[in-house]
Design an enzyme around this catalytic site. Structure first.
Site, PDB file in Angstrom:
ATOM      1  N   THR A  71      46.255  55.346  58.044  1.00 28.40           N
ATOM      2  CA  THR A  71      46.565  54.495  59.321  1.00 28.40           C
ATOM      3  C   THR A  71      45.788  55.368  60.133  1.00 28.40           C
ATOM      4  OG1 THR A  71      48.555  55.695  60.212  1.00 28.40           O
ATOM      5  CG2 THR A  71      48.890  54.121  58.294  1.00 28.40           C
ATOM      6  N   CYS A  72      45.798  54.798  61.447  1.00 28.53           N
ATOM      7  CA  CYS A  72      45.368  55.397  62.866  1.00 28.53           C
ATOM      8  C   CYS A  72      45.775  56.877  62.691  1.00 28.53           C
ATOM      9  CB  CYS A  72      45.549  54.567  63.912  1.00 28.53           C
ATOM     10  SG  CYS A  72      46.864  54.244  64.492  1.00 28.53           S
ATOM     11  N   PRO A 101      57.715  50.035  64.335  1.00 24.96           N
ATOM     12  CA  PRO A 101      57.915  49.522  63.016  1.00 24.96           C
ATOM     13  C   PRO A 101      56.720  49.103  62.270  1.00 24.96           C
ATOM     14  CG  PRO A 101      57.982  48.084  64.920  1.00 24.96           C
ATOM     15  CD  PRO A 101      57.812  49.300  65.347  1.00 24.96           C
ATOM     16  N   ALA A 132      41.705  41.537  65.919  1.00 26.71           N
ATOM     17  CA  ALA A 132      42.843  40.509  65.818  1.00 26.71           C
ATOM     18  C   ALA A 132      43.820  40.767  64.697  1.00 26.71           C
ATOM     19  CB  ALA A 132      42.077  39.387  65.507  1.00 26.71           C
ATOM     20  N   GLU A 145      47.414  43.258  63.636  1.00 26.06           N
ATOM     21  CA  GLU A 145      48.900  43.400  63.990  1.00 26.06           C
ATOM     22  C   GLU A 145      49.040  43.868  65.382  1.00 26.06           C
ATOM     23  OE1 GLU A 145      53.296  44.333  62.672  1.00 26.06           O
ATOM     24  OE2 GLU A 145      51.593  44.697  61.407  1.00 26.06           O
TER      25      GLU A 145
END
Length: 424
Positions: A49-50, A113, A188, A190
């Site tokens: 993830t980031c 979340p 575009a 989440e």
């Protein structure tokens, strides 16, 4: 077989290093297949993830260093380059780490979340790549159940705190009047959609959504009352933006210093506020050196003080208690798995003995013995074989006065219930 979690995150490693070891969506399946194919690795999952890149593996004894070696080699880094930034968790600690990650307790924004969805994506990818077996499959199902319970039983998600929300809050703090601002969103996914919702609630003057796939940009813009453009149109519209928030999966920057300088010139040096929450970064780092351009990266978001954090910290303590209990439950299942399944072992042994006796009875028929004689042999021999070991052990238990084993046998074979029925 040991369970291992190895990785680096926003706490242990700087952004420029996290960029180097990130796995893009288009790379992830091939990477997890490659990892699972390494000697000594039985199962594999990659979470990227980031804020983190983590490898979860079931490894054979002596193969604990293989995932770290593979990570260096895959990203073409000198062996040892990542060592001071990596953390490693084994067995129970690895399970606890996964539970904490999925519930947002290990996130930059406590309790956010989005990470659960990212863990689920990693799970689905690993399943598609067939790199999971029973132990990690069970761990991940347990992970999702724990995350759901934490969300249900605590207030960890009660306040709107996320990377997207914090980016908008940061924009509010640095740009006094959001209602008068034009905001350009790049991406575009989440995170950008969450940012768009927060900006729509703030009633920004204008919202522009840029994405490589124009249809995706148009869909998001339609939902949030914005205007859609393709990435190729960024230079033509960048000067309109007072605020830029970017989060794409691009491996290369989508906004360069030259593009920003040209936009500021067209704006007559009116300041531009930019938030880059992508890893790898979407905006060239040199943009921070441009006068009137105020660039913030995902690491800067941790400096934003959120008034809801205190309530989340209280909820986090409740979540840790839930996690401790569920870790022990999973580890108990795993220990039982390591010891073997006695029901399966018993059935396997019985089936082996049945097949052996059946073959002998069939041979009797082939030699001309009567069916009644063959059936009697089959019934008597199979009964003796199945009962020999339990009978011998129970006789030995009676001789040494082992009442516990005798009582356990009575419960196992339901003899107490049978005797009660007989007495009745």
């Amino acid at each position: 077989m040991a369970l291992l979690a190895l990785g680096l995150n926003h706490v242990t490693a700087p952004l420029d290093l996290r960029e180097k070891v990130a796995f893009g969506p288009e790379q992830a399946r091939a990477a997890v297949e490659e990892l699972a194919a390494q000697a000594g690795i039985e199962e594999a999952l990659i979470l990227s993830t980031c804020n983190r890149t983590e490898l979860y593996c079931s490894v054979a004894d002596g193969a604990q260093i293989v995932p770290a070696q593979w990570l260096h080699k895959h990203h073409q880094l000198n062996l040892g380059r990542l060592d001071e930034f990596l953390y490693r968790h084994d067995n129970e600690a690895a399970v606890r780490h996964m539970f904490r990650v999925a519930t947002g307790l290990d996130s930059l924004i406590l309790g956010e979340p989005q990470i659960l969805g990212q863990v689920k994506d990693a799970y689905q990818l690993a399943r598609a790549a067939r790199t999971l077996k029973a132990p990690m499959e069970r761990m991940l199902q347990h992970t999702f159940a724990v995350a759901k319970r934490v969300r249900t039983d605590t207030r960890i998600g009660a306040s709107p705190v996320s990377v997207a929300y914090t980016a908008v809050r940061l924009a509010e703090q640095r740009f006094a009047d959001l209602a008068g601002a034009c905001v350009l969103l790049i991406g575009a996914g989440e995170t950008i959609e969450l940012a768009a919702r927060h900006l729509s609630d703030a009633k920004v003057r204008r919202l522009i959504v840029a994405n490589r796939t124009l249809d995706h940009a148009q869909s998001l813009a339609h939902r949030c009352g914005g205007y859609a453009i393709g990435l190729n149109d960024l230079p033509a519209h960048l000067a309109e933006a007072d605020i830029v928030i970017s989060s794409t999966a691009s491996r290369e920057p989508v906004l360069t210093r030259a593009m920003v300088e040209a936009a500021l010139k067209a704006r007559r040096r009116k300041p531009m506020f930019l938030v880059d929450i992508a890893v790898p970064r979407d905006i060239e780092a040199d943009v921070a050196k441009v006068d009137d351009a105020y660039l913030y990266t995902i690491d800067d978001l941790r400096q934003v003080i959120d008034e809801n954090l205190r309530s989340r910290e209280a909820a986090a303590r409740e979540a840790e208690a839930i996690i401790d209990l569920q870790v022990e439950r999973y580890m108990a299942w795993r220990r039982a798995l390591d010891r073997g399944n006695p029901v399966q072992d018993l059935r396997r042994q019985a089936e082996t003995e049945r097949d052996e006796v059946l073959a002998r009875a069939t041979a009797m028929l082939a030699r001309g013995r009567s069916a009644e004689e063959a059936l009697a042999f089959l019934a008597n021999t199979l009964t003796n074989k199945l009962l020999h070991a339990p009978s011998a052990n129970l006789r030995a238990a009676a001789l040494r006065g082992d009442g516990e084993l005798i009582q356990a046998a009575a419960r196992l074979f339901d003899r107490a219930a049978a005797n009660d029925d007989k007495d009745a």
